[in-house]
Design a protein around this motif. Structure first.
Motif, PDB file in Angstrom:
ATOM      1  N   PRO A  58      15.400  12.534  -2.019  1.00 21.81           N
ATOM      2  CA  PRO A  58      14.054  11.956  -1.892  1.00 21.81           C
ATOM      3  C   PRO A  58      13.059  12.871  -1.165  1.00 21.81           C
ATOM      4  O   PRO A  58      11.913  12.996  -1.587  1.00 21.81           O
ATOM      5  CB  PRO A  58      14.306  10.666  -1.099  1.00 21.81           C
ATOM      6  CG  PRO A  58      15.701  10.278  -1.469  1.00 21.81           C
ATOM      7  CD  PRO A  58      16.452  11.578  -1.617  1.00 21.81           C
ATOM      8  N   PHE A  59      13.514  13.527  -0.087  1.00 19.55           N
ATOM      9  CA  PHE A  59      12.594  14.397   0.650  1.00 19.55           C
ATOM     10  C   PHE A  59      12.186  15.606  -0.188  1.00 19.55           C
ATOM     11  O   PHE A  59      11.015  15.998  -0.204  1.00 19.55           O
ATOM     12  CB  PHE A  59      13.236  14.864   1.959  1.00 19.55           C
ATOM     13  CG  PHE A  59      12.338  15.758   2.780  1.00 19.55           C
ATOM     14  CD1 PHE A  59      11.213  15.242   3.398  1.00 19.55           C
ATOM     15  CD2 PHE A  59      12.607  17.107   2.910  1.00 19.55           C
ATOM     16  CE1 PHE A  59      10.367  16.061   4.146  1.00 19.55           C
ATOM     17  CE2 PHE A  59      11.773  17.936   3.651  1.00 19.55           C
ATOM     18  CZ  PHE A  59      10.649  17.405   4.267  1.00 19.55           C
ATOM     19  N   SER A 116       9.725  14.480  -2.764  1.00 20.31           N
ATOM     20  CA  SER A 116       8.409  14.254  -2.150  1.00 20.31           C
ATOM     21  C   SER A 116       7.690  15.572  -1.919  1.00 20.31           C
ATOM     22  O   SER A 116       6.480  15.686  -2.163  1.00 20.31           O
ATOM     23  CB  SER A 116       8.574  13.495  -0.826  1.00 20.31           C
ATOM     24  OG  SER A 116       9.088  12.199  -1.038  1.00 20.31           O
ATOM     25  N   ASP A 135       8.229   9.585  -0.215  1.00 20.45           N
ATOM     26  CA  ASP A 135       7.718   9.265   1.110  1.00 20.45           C
ATOM     27  C   ASP A 135       6.239   8.880   1.006  1.00 20.45           C
ATOM     28  O   ASP A 135       5.538   9.282   0.075  1.00 20.45           O
ATOM     29  CB  ASP A 135       7.879  10.469   2.046  1.00 20.45           C
ATOM     30  CG  ASP A 135       9.345  10.753   2.347  1.00 20.45           C
ATOM     31  OD1 ASP A 135      10.061   9.806   2.701  1.00 20.45           O
ATOM     32  OD2 ASP A 135       9.768  11.920   2.211  1.00 20.45           O
ATOM     33  N   ILE A 136       5.763   8.119   1.978  1.00 22.35           N
ATOM     34  CA  ILE A 136       4.393   7.621   1.934  1.00 22.35           C
ATOM     35  C   ILE A 136       3.387   8.770   1.908  1.00 22.35           C
ATOM     36  O   ILE A 136       2.347   8.691   1.235  1.00 22.35           O
ATOM     37  CB  ILE A 136       4.110   6.661   3.118  1.00 22.35           C
ATOM     38  CG1 ILE A 136       2.731   6.012   2.975  1.00 22.35           C
ATOM     39  CG2 ILE A 136       4.245   7.379   4.447  1.00 22.35           C
ATOM     40  CD1 ILE A 136       2.586   5.110   1.777  1.00 22.35           C
ATOM     41  N   TRP A 137       3.677   9.870   2.606  1.00 22.41           N
ATOM     42  CA  TRP A 137       2.726  10.986   2.624  1.00 22.41           C
ATOM     43  C   TRP A 137       2.612  11.641   1.240  1.00 22.41           C
ATOM     44  O   TRP A 137       1.536  12.112   0.853  1.00 22.41           O
ATOM     45  CB  TRP A 137       3.099  12.021   3.682  1.00 22.41           C
ATOM     46  CG  TRP A 137       4.499  12.532   3.629  1.00 22.41           C
ATOM     47  CD1 TRP A 137       5.574  12.063   4.336  1.00 22.41           C
ATOM     48  CD2 TRP A 137       5.008  13.620   2.834  1.00 22.41           C
ATOM     49  NE1 TRP A 137       6.713  12.783   4.037  1.00 22.41           N
ATOM     50  CE2 TRP A 137       6.392  13.745   3.123  1.00 22.41           C
ATOM     51  CE3 TRP A 137       4.423  14.500   1.925  1.00 22.41           C
ATOM     52  CZ2 TRP A 137       7.200  14.707   2.509  1.00 22.41           C
ATOM     53  CZ3 TRP A 137       5.234  15.457   1.324  1.00 22.41           C
ATOM     54  CH2 TRP A 137       6.596  15.556   1.612  1.00 22.41           C
ATOM     55  N   ARG A 184       7.616   0.891  -0.927  1.00 19.55           N
ATOM     56  CA  ARG A 184       6.802   1.762  -0.081  1.00 19.55           C
ATOM     57  C   ARG A 184       5.434   1.101   0.098  1.00 19.55           C
ATOM     58  O   ARG A 184       4.620   1.079  -0.818  1.00 19.55           O
ATOM     59  CB  ARG A 184       6.646   3.152  -0.705  1.00 19.55           C
ATOM     60  CG  ARG A 184       6.085   4.189   0.232  1.00 19.55           C
ATOM     61  CD  ARG A 184       7.062   4.517   1.331  1.00 19.55           C
ATOM     62  NE  ARG A 184       8.210   5.266   0.865  1.00 19.55           N
ATOM     63  CZ  ARG A 184       9.370   5.335   1.495  1.00 19.55           C
ATOM     64  NH1 ARG A 184       9.525   4.654   2.616  1.00 19.55           N
ATOM     65  NH2 ARG A 184      10.376   6.039   1.013  1.00 19.55           N
TER      66      ARG A 184
END
Length: 249
Positions: free
Chosen positions: A80-81, A84, A114-116, A146
């Motif tokens: 996931p990271f 993102s 991620d939200i960012w 999210r």
């Protein structure tokens, strides 16, 4: 045999690490390519780390190459990271097609950016006049697990004001407040400057005052030069009130 492959793997990894730290990315790519063509085992984490390196150095085409030619055929997946970071990096080159594909791949795997990363993508959509797509993405975010934050709302409110959809901007502002989020200076500025710029001074004043009356902090004034336009908006409301008082007299 196993010990030999393990030693070979450690050698490859140490060379790649050395070249990356030294900033000699082409050498690191060359060694990584040799590693993929050898009998040395590669794991999901290896690809995630190396794609991360490529993204940091703006080698987006190669990152895409490894993703489609190595990660997917090997039944691996981006973490996931890493996904993102990939989405964030692709926003800088406005590769909407690949971003869409990555989001679909993540959804199939049950991953959520991620939200960012969501916020960076939303901002790009709004800047490139894809507001409807941005609104659709905003609505699906909670369904994916999210939830929008203050930055998310600020992006949407600013875009709606720029599109002269002031009533919708006001609804999003009220939704932000109803969710218990405290607007920061950027959120307040997006609302006040956006509404006042479209001649909706009274609506801007009403929305800001409603926040203050609920006991929330609303940073409509910081430094004098930053607060100049919002202050002018409020001055307009004060002038209106004075005119009304004169009429009653």
């Amino acid at each position: 045999m196993y010990q030999s492959l393990r030693a070979q793997r450690l050698l490859y990894c140490s060379h790649i690490s050395y070249y990356v730290k030294a900033g000699i990315i082409d050498k690191a790519i060359h060694v990584f390519d040799k590693m993929t063509q050898s009998n040395c085992p590669l794991f999901n984490l290896d690809y995630n780390r190396f794609i991360g390196v490529l993204l940091r150095h703006s080698r987006f085409d190669l990152a895409q190459h490894y993703y489609y030619r190595h990660v997917i055929p090997s039944s691996f997946s981006l973490l996931p990271f890493t996904s993102s970071r990939f989405i964030s990096a692709l926003c800088s080159v406005k590769d909407f097609a690949l971003i869409h594909n990555l989001l679909q791949d993540m959804e199939a795997l049950g991953f959520v950016p991620d939200i960012w990363a969501f916020n960076i993508y939303l901002n790009l959509l709004c800047r490139e006049n894809h507001l409807e797509t941005a609104l659709q993405l905003f609505r699906t975010m909670p369904l994916k697990g999210r939830h929008p934050d203050v930055v998310t709302y600020t992006i949407i409110i600013d875009a709606l004001c720029n599109s002269k959809r002031f009533d919708e901007a006001a609804r999003f502002w009220r939704a932000l407040i109803d969710k218990g989020l405290s607007p920061d200076y950027k959120a307040c500025a997006a609302l006040v400057v956006g509404l006042c710029g479209g001649g909706n001074v009274e609506l801007a004043y009403e929305l800001i005052v409603s926040v203050i009356n609920r006991g929330l902090t609303c940073a409509v004034t910081l430094q004098p030069n930053e607060a100049r336009f919002p202050r002018r908006c409020l001055n307009s409301v004060e002038e209106r009130d004075k005119r009304w008082m004169r009429d009653f007299e």
